[in-house]
Scaffold this motif. Structure first.
Motif, PDB file in Angstrom:
ATOM      1  N   GLY A   1       0.783  -1.221   0.000  1.00 13.33           N
ATOM      2  CA  GLY A   1       0.000   0.000   0.000  1.00 13.33           C
ATOM      3  C   GLY A   1       0.813   1.269   0.000  1.00 13.33           C
ATOM      4  N   PHE A   2       2.122   1.176  -0.325  1.00  8.10           N
ATOM      5  CA  PHE A   2       2.945   2.385  -0.298  1.00  8.10           C
ATOM      6  C   PHE A   2       2.433   3.423  -1.291  1.00  8.10           C
ATOM      7  N   GLY A   3       2.130   2.985  -2.509  1.00  8.74           N
ATOM      8  CA  GLY A   3       1.690   3.934  -3.528  1.00  8.74           C
ATOM      9  C   GLY A   3       0.443   4.677  -3.115  1.00  8.74           C
ATOM     10  N   LEU A   4      -0.521   3.950  -2.573  1.00  7.21           N
ATOM     11  CA  LEU A   4      -1.774   4.579  -2.159  1.00  7.21           C
ATOM     12  C   LEU A   4      -1.558   5.525  -0.989  1.00  7.21           C
ATOM     13  N   THR A   5      -0.840   5.071   0.031  1.00  4.99           N
ATOM     14  CA  THR A   5      -0.633   5.919   1.211  1.00  4.99           C
ATOM     15  C   THR A   5       0.224   7.133   0.884  1.00  4.99           C
ATOM     16  N   PHE A   6       1.236   6.948   0.027  1.00  3.05           N
ATOM     17  CA  PHE A   6       2.074   8.085  -0.350  1.00  3.05           C
ATOM     18  C   PHE A   6       1.268   9.110  -1.141  1.00  3.05           C
ATOM     19  N   GLY A   7       0.428   8.633  -2.058  1.00  2.00           N
ATOM     20  CA  GLY A   7      -0.411   9.547  -2.826  1.00  2.00           C
ATOM     21  C   GLY A   7      -1.387  10.301  -1.945  1.00  2.00           C
ATOM     22  N   LEU A   8      -2.009   9.591  -0.994  1.00  2.00           N
ATOM     23  CA  LEU A   8      -2.915  10.253  -0.064  1.00  2.00           C
ATOM     24  C   LEU A   8      -2.183  11.255   0.816  1.00  2.00           C
ATOM     25  N   THR A   9      -0.955  10.913   1.213  1.00  2.00           N
ATOM     26  CA  THR A   9      -0.167  11.833   2.045  1.00  2.00           C
ATOM     27  C   THR A   9       0.112  13.128   1.308  1.00  2.00           C
ATOM     28  N   VAL A  10       0.582  13.011   0.057  1.00  2.00           N
ATOM     29  CA  VAL A  10       0.889  14.204  -0.734  1.00  2.00           C
ATOM     30  C   VAL A  10      -0.370  15.027  -0.982  1.00  2.00           C
ATOM     31  N   THR A  11      -1.471  14.346  -1.318  1.00  2.00           N
ATOM     32  CA  THR A  11      -2.726  15.053  -1.581  1.00  2.00           C
ATOM     33  C   THR A  11      -3.233  15.780  -0.343  1.00  2.00           C
ATOM     34  N   TRP A  12      -3.207  15.096   0.790  1.00  2.00           N
ATOM     35  CA  TRP A  12      -3.707  15.700   2.033  1.00  2.00           C
ATOM     36  C   TRP A  12      -2.845  16.880   2.463  1.00  2.00           C
TER      37      TRP A  12
ATOM     38  N   LEU B   1       0.096  23.024   1.795  1.00  5.87           N
ATOM     39  CA  LEU B   1       0.805  23.670   0.689  1.00  5.87           C
ATOM     40  C   LEU B   1      -0.057  24.676  -0.069  1.00  5.87           C
ATOM     41  N   ILE B   2      -1.283  24.314  -0.399  1.00  5.89           N
ATOM     42  CA  ILE B   2      -2.131  25.221  -1.176  1.00  5.89           C
ATOM     43  C   ILE B   2      -2.467  26.489  -0.395  1.00  5.89           C
ATOM     44  N   PRO B   3      -2.874  26.408   0.890  1.00  7.78           N
ATOM     45  CA  PRO B   3      -3.105  27.662   1.629  1.00  7.78           C
ATOM     46  C   PRO B   3      -1.864  28.547   1.734  1.00  7.78           C
ATOM     47  N   LEU B   4      -0.691  27.928   1.942  1.00  5.88           N
ATOM     48  CA  LEU B   4       0.531  28.725   2.024  1.00  5.88           C
ATOM     49  C   LEU B   4       0.861  29.347   0.677  1.00  5.88           C
TER      50      LEU B   4
ATOM     51  N   LEU C   1       0.964  34.125  -2.982  1.00  2.00           N
ATOM     52  CA  LEU C   1       0.433  34.756  -4.195  1.00  2.00           C
ATOM     53  C   LEU C   1      -0.272  36.069  -3.873  1.00  2.00           C
ATOM     54  N   LYS C   2      -0.971  36.110  -2.740  1.00  2.00           N
ATOM     55  CA  LYS C   2      -1.641  37.347  -2.340  1.00  2.00           C
ATOM     56  C   LYS C   2      -0.633  38.467  -2.128  1.00  2.00           C
TER      57      LYS C   2
END
Length: 283
Positions: A18-29, A35-38, A43-44
């Motif tokens: 399950g490394f691929g799934l957990t790593f993908g979920l980690t990056v997405t979360w 990352l996106i709020p920062l 950008l502001k």
């Protein structure tokens, strides 16, 4: 050769899949939450010209607020590193009546709402408070001064040091200390050469966590600080003031400076922690 070996070990199948799934979920979360709020914050800030950005972050009021936040947070983290280690040592190495109660009290700043902590500290250290009334005749004023901010940050940061270092010391067998003593080491040498190298990486982590909490602390500080510009105003409060004035770009400029400064300081502490761990492992 070493790079190929590392690549090969990276591709080896794990016993638990399950490394691929957990790593993908980690990056997405992490992207959604951190990352996106920062990135939006940065950008502001680009709405400002470079000259305007420099003018905002170098204004006397901004520099003083940043100095208060980072300087006192660093000092509070140092205080917690020392006294938090003493508290942790007593809880781990000694069995005394009420130890479980003391151990539970350490977690109170975790559970207590920050506003409640701020009101309690202000009532205690105000000139007419229980402690403040005793310090006032001595010429020591705590509430509505930077000293009050220090006390508030020590209060909220103590559990980070205790709870980070406590498991490490608990795992350190007393036999190592007894062996050092049997070989002729004094108590100070045993602490300095046996105990401290073991808990040092965890202590740095606790220091970093207490420092980071102090920099961003708001609720418990604004009540006891007095919030006087160029005296006891913290950077998070100045950001709120700029938002209330609808100067959003100004607020984000200050926030970006806090973000970058915190990241650099935490990165340095993290590298120092890794270096200490390597030295401890090699020795």
């Amino acid at each position: 050769m070493s790079a190929g070996r590392q690549s090969l070990s990276f591709r080896q199948r794990s016993v638990i899949p399950g490394f691929g799934l957990t790593f993908g979920l980690t990056v997405t979360w992490l992207s959604l939450i951190v990352l996106i709020p920062l990135a939006a914050l940065v950008l502001k800030t680009t709405e400002l010209s470079f000259d305007r950005f420099i003018a905002i972050v170098t204004a006397p009021r901004t520099l003083h607020a940043l100095g208060i936040s980072f300087g006192i947070s660093f000092a509070a983290a140092l205080v917690n590193a020392v006294f938090g280690t003493i508290v942790m040592w007593a809880l781990v190495r000694y069995d005394f009546p009420g130890r479980r109660i003391v151990d539970a009290i350490v977690d109170v700043p975790f559970a207590l709402p920050t506003a409640v902590a701020g009101i309690s500290l202000t009532a205690l250290y105000a000139p007419n408070g229980w402690v403040g009334s005793l310090l006032e005749p001595l010429g020591i004023k705590v509430a509505y001064t930077p000293l009050g901010i220090l006390i508030a940050l020590v209060f909220v940061g103590l559990p980070f040091v205790v709870r980070t270092v406590q498991p490490v010391l608990a795992d350190l067998d007393k036999q190592y200390e007894e062996a050092a003593a049997s070989l002729g080491a004094s108590r100070g040498q045993t602490v300095w050469r046996v105990v401290l190298p073991t808990i040092w990486p965890a202590l740095l982590t606790g220091f970093a966590l207490a420092f980071a909490r102090g920099v961003g602390e708001y609720g418990s500080v604004i009540f006891i600080a007095g919030n006087m510009p160029n005296v006891s105003e913290i950077a998070p409060l100045l950001i709120v003031v700029r938002l209330e004035e609808f100067r959003y770009a100004d607020a984000t400029a200050i926030a970006v400076v806090m973000l970058l400064t915190s990241f650099i300081l935490l990165f340095i502490i993290n590298r120092l922690q890794q270096w200490t761990e390597r030295r401890t492992t090699e020795s």
